[in-house]
Scaffold this motif. Structure first.
Motif, PDB file in Angstrom:
ATOM      1  N   ASN A  67     -50.520  52.694 -20.620  1.00 38.37           N
ATOM      2  CA  ASN A  67     -50.490  53.830 -21.538  1.00 38.37           C
ATOM      3  C   ASN A  67     -51.792  54.624 -21.549  1.00 38.37           C
ATOM      4  O   ASN A  67     -52.136  55.239 -22.526  1.00 38.37           O
ATOM      5  CB  ASN A  67     -50.136  53.382 -22.954  1.00 38.37           C
ATOM      6  CG  ASN A  67     -51.130  52.430 -23.562  1.00 38.37           C
ATOM      7  OD1 ASN A  67     -52.101  52.063 -22.920  1.00 38.37           O
ATOM      8  ND2 ASN A  67     -50.891  52.030 -24.781  1.00 38.37           N
ATOM      9  N   HIS A 117     -45.347  58.064 -19.349  1.00 34.68           N
ATOM     10  CA  HIS A 117     -44.162  57.335 -19.809  1.00 34.68           C
ATOM     11  C   HIS A 117     -44.297  55.840 -19.548  1.00 34.68           C
ATOM     12  O   HIS A 117     -43.348  55.177 -19.177  1.00 34.68           O
ATOM     13  CB  HIS A 117     -42.884  57.871 -19.155  1.00 34.68           C
ATOM     14  CG  HIS A 117     -42.689  59.329 -19.319  1.00 34.68           C
ATOM     15  ND1 HIS A 117     -42.478  59.910 -20.542  1.00 34.68           N
ATOM     16  CD2 HIS A 117     -42.708  60.335 -18.415  1.00 34.68           C
ATOM     17  CE1 HIS A 117     -42.353  61.214 -20.380  1.00 34.68           C
ATOM     18  NE2 HIS A 117     -42.497  61.498 -19.109  1.00 34.68           N
ATOM     19  N   ARG A 118     -45.498  55.308 -19.699  1.00 35.14           N
ATOM     20  CA  ARG A 118     -45.808  53.892 -19.483  1.00 35.14           C
ATOM     21  C   ARG A 118     -45.762  53.490 -18.013  1.00 35.14           C
ATOM     22  O   ARG A 118     -45.854  52.330 -17.680  1.00 35.14           O
ATOM     23  CB  ARG A 118     -44.875  52.974 -20.286  1.00 35.14           C
ATOM     24  CG  ARG A 118     -44.786  53.269 -21.730  1.00 35.14           C
ATOM     25  CD  ARG A 118     -45.913  52.611 -22.471  1.00 35.14           C
ATOM     26  NE  ARG A 118     -45.778  52.904 -23.892  1.00 35.14           N
ATOM     27  CZ  ARG A 118     -46.771  53.352 -24.618  1.00 35.14           C
ATOM     28  NH1 ARG A 118     -47.947  53.545 -24.094  1.00 35.14           N
ATOM     29  NH2 ARG A 118     -46.603  53.615 -25.885  1.00 35.14           N
ATOM     30  N   TRP A 130     -40.709  44.992 -15.904  1.00 35.14           N
ATOM     31  CA  TRP A 130     -40.391  45.658 -17.167  1.00 35.14           C
ATOM     32  C   TRP A 130     -39.219  44.961 -17.825  1.00 35.14           C
ATOM     33  O   TRP A 130     -39.225  44.723 -19.023  1.00 35.14           O
ATOM     34  CB  TRP A 130     -40.025  47.121 -16.917  1.00 35.14           C
ATOM     35  CG  TRP A 130     -41.173  48.070 -16.841  1.00 35.14           C
ATOM     36  CD1 TRP A 130     -42.414  47.831 -16.321  1.00 35.14           C
ATOM     37  CD2 TRP A 130     -41.175  49.417 -17.268  1.00 35.14           C
ATOM     38  NE1 TRP A 130     -43.174  48.963 -16.401  1.00 35.14           N
ATOM     39  CE2 TRP A 130     -42.443  49.950 -16.974  1.00 35.14           C
ATOM     40  CE3 TRP A 130     -40.240  50.234 -17.853  1.00 35.14           C
ATOM     41  CZ2 TRP A 130     -42.787  51.262 -17.268  1.00 35.14           C
ATOM     42  CZ3 TRP A 130     -40.576  51.539 -18.136  1.00 35.14           C
ATOM     43  CH2 TRP A 130     -41.839  52.048 -17.855  1.00 35.14           C
ATOM     44  N   ASP A 149     -40.560  51.458 -26.170  1.00 33.82           N
ATOM     45  CA  ASP A 149     -41.125  52.437 -25.236  1.00 33.82           C
ATOM     46  C   ASP A 149     -40.697  52.123 -23.801  1.00 33.82           C
ATOM     47  O   ASP A 149     -40.408  53.030 -23.025  1.00 33.82           O
ATOM     48  CB  ASP A 149     -42.648  52.458 -25.316  1.00 33.82           C
ATOM     49  CG  ASP A 149     -43.154  53.121 -26.581  1.00 33.82           C
ATOM     50  OD1 ASP A 149     -42.344  53.670 -27.348  1.00 33.82           O
ATOM     51  OD2 ASP A 149     -44.375  53.089 -26.802  1.00 33.82           O
ATOM     52  N   LYS A 174     -36.937  52.895 -23.483  1.00 32.70           N
ATOM     53  CA  LYS A 174     -36.718  54.348 -23.464  1.00 32.70           C
ATOM     54  C   LYS A 174     -37.072  54.963 -22.107  1.00 32.70           C
ATOM     55  O   LYS A 174     -36.458  55.949 -21.701  1.00 32.70           O
ATOM     56  CB  LYS A 174     -37.562  54.982 -24.570  1.00 32.70           C
ATOM     57  CG  LYS A 174     -37.512  56.485 -24.645  1.00 32.70           C
ATOM     58  CD  LYS A 174     -38.305  57.004 -25.822  1.00 32.70           C
ATOM     59  CE  LYS A 174     -39.774  56.739 -25.629  1.00 32.70           C
ATOM     60  NZ  LYS A 174     -40.633  57.281 -26.695  1.00 32.70           N
ATOM     61  N   ASN A 175     -38.018  54.364 -21.380  1.00 28.99           N
ATOM     62  CA  ASN A 175     -38.513  54.974 -20.150  1.00 28.99           C
ATOM     63  C   ASN A 175     -38.123  54.258 -18.865  1.00 28.99           C
ATOM     64  O   ASN A 175     -38.418  54.756 -17.779  1.00 28.99           O
ATOM     65  CB  ASN A 175     -40.039  55.082 -20.221  1.00 28.99           C
ATOM     66  CG  ASN A 175     -40.477  56.097 -21.248  1.00 28.99           C
ATOM     67  OD1 ASN A 175     -40.103  57.263 -21.172  1.00 28.99           O
ATOM     68  ND2 ASN A 175     -41.241  55.669 -22.225  1.00 28.99           N
ATOM     69  N   HIS A 187     -35.431  54.051 -17.270  1.00 26.41           N
ATOM     70  CA  HIS A 187     -34.587  54.869 -16.383  1.00 26.41           C
ATOM     71  C   HIS A 187     -35.428  55.781 -15.481  1.00 26.41           C
ATOM     72  O   HIS A 187     -35.002  56.161 -14.396  1.00 26.41           O
ATOM     73  CB  HIS A 187     -33.590  55.703 -17.198  1.00 26.41           C
ATOM     74  CG  HIS A 187     -34.226  56.868 -17.892  1.00 26.41           C
ATOM     75  ND1 HIS A 187     -34.921  56.738 -19.077  1.00 26.41           N
ATOM     76  CD2 HIS A 187     -34.282  58.170 -17.553  1.00 26.41           C
ATOM     77  CE1 HIS A 187     -35.377  57.921 -19.438  1.00 26.41           C
ATOM     78  NE2 HIS A 187     -35.007  58.817 -18.534  1.00 26.41           N
ATOM     79  N   ARG A 188     -36.615  56.110 -15.910  1.00 24.74           N
ATOM     80  CA  ARG A 188     -37.488  56.984 -15.114  1.00 24.74           C
ATOM     81  C   ARG A 188     -37.943  56.310 -13.819  1.00 24.74           C
ATOM     82  O   ARG A 188     -38.287  56.983 -12.857  1.00 24.74           O
ATOM     83  CB  ARG A 188     -38.701  57.403 -15.928  1.00 24.74           C
ATOM     84  CG  ARG A 188     -38.344  58.252 -17.126  1.00 24.74           C
ATOM     85  CD  ARG A 188     -39.588  58.555 -17.948  1.00 24.74           C
ATOM     86  NE  ARG A 188     -39.289  59.209 -19.184  1.00 24.74           N
ATOM     87  CZ  ARG A 188     -39.091  60.520 -19.332  1.00 24.74           C
ATOM     88  NH1 ARG A 188     -39.138  61.309 -18.283  1.00 24.74           N
ATOM     89  NH2 ARG A 188     -38.827  61.025 -20.512  1.00 24.74           N
TER      90      ARG A 188
END
Length: 64
Positions: free
Chosen positions: A2, A8-9, A24, A47, A50-51, A53-54
């Motif tokens: 971060n 986005h981490r 992850w 967090d 949420k991220n 998928h990136r």
């Protein structure tokens, strides 16, 4: 996870994207209340959820 230069981490130093994604998922599956990374401030597991998928959109370039 971060601090600059992550977004986005997602850090910029990953050797194998699949291993990075799996790590992850391991963290998420352990259901921690708070994640304390080696660098930067603590953050919530949401967090990562949420991220994650990136990571599918990333392209790693081999080191020369």
């Amino acid at each position: 996870m971060n601090v600059f230069p992550s977004i986005h981490r997602i850090g910029i130093w990953a050797g194998r994207l699949e291993d990075y994604r799996k790590s992850w998922q391991v963290i998420i599956n352990h259901n921690p209340a708070i994640i304390y990374p080696s660098h930067g401030k603590a953050f919530m597991k949401e967090d990562l959820e949420k991220n994650i998928h990136r990571l599918e959109k990333l392209k790693l370039y081999p080191l020369k």
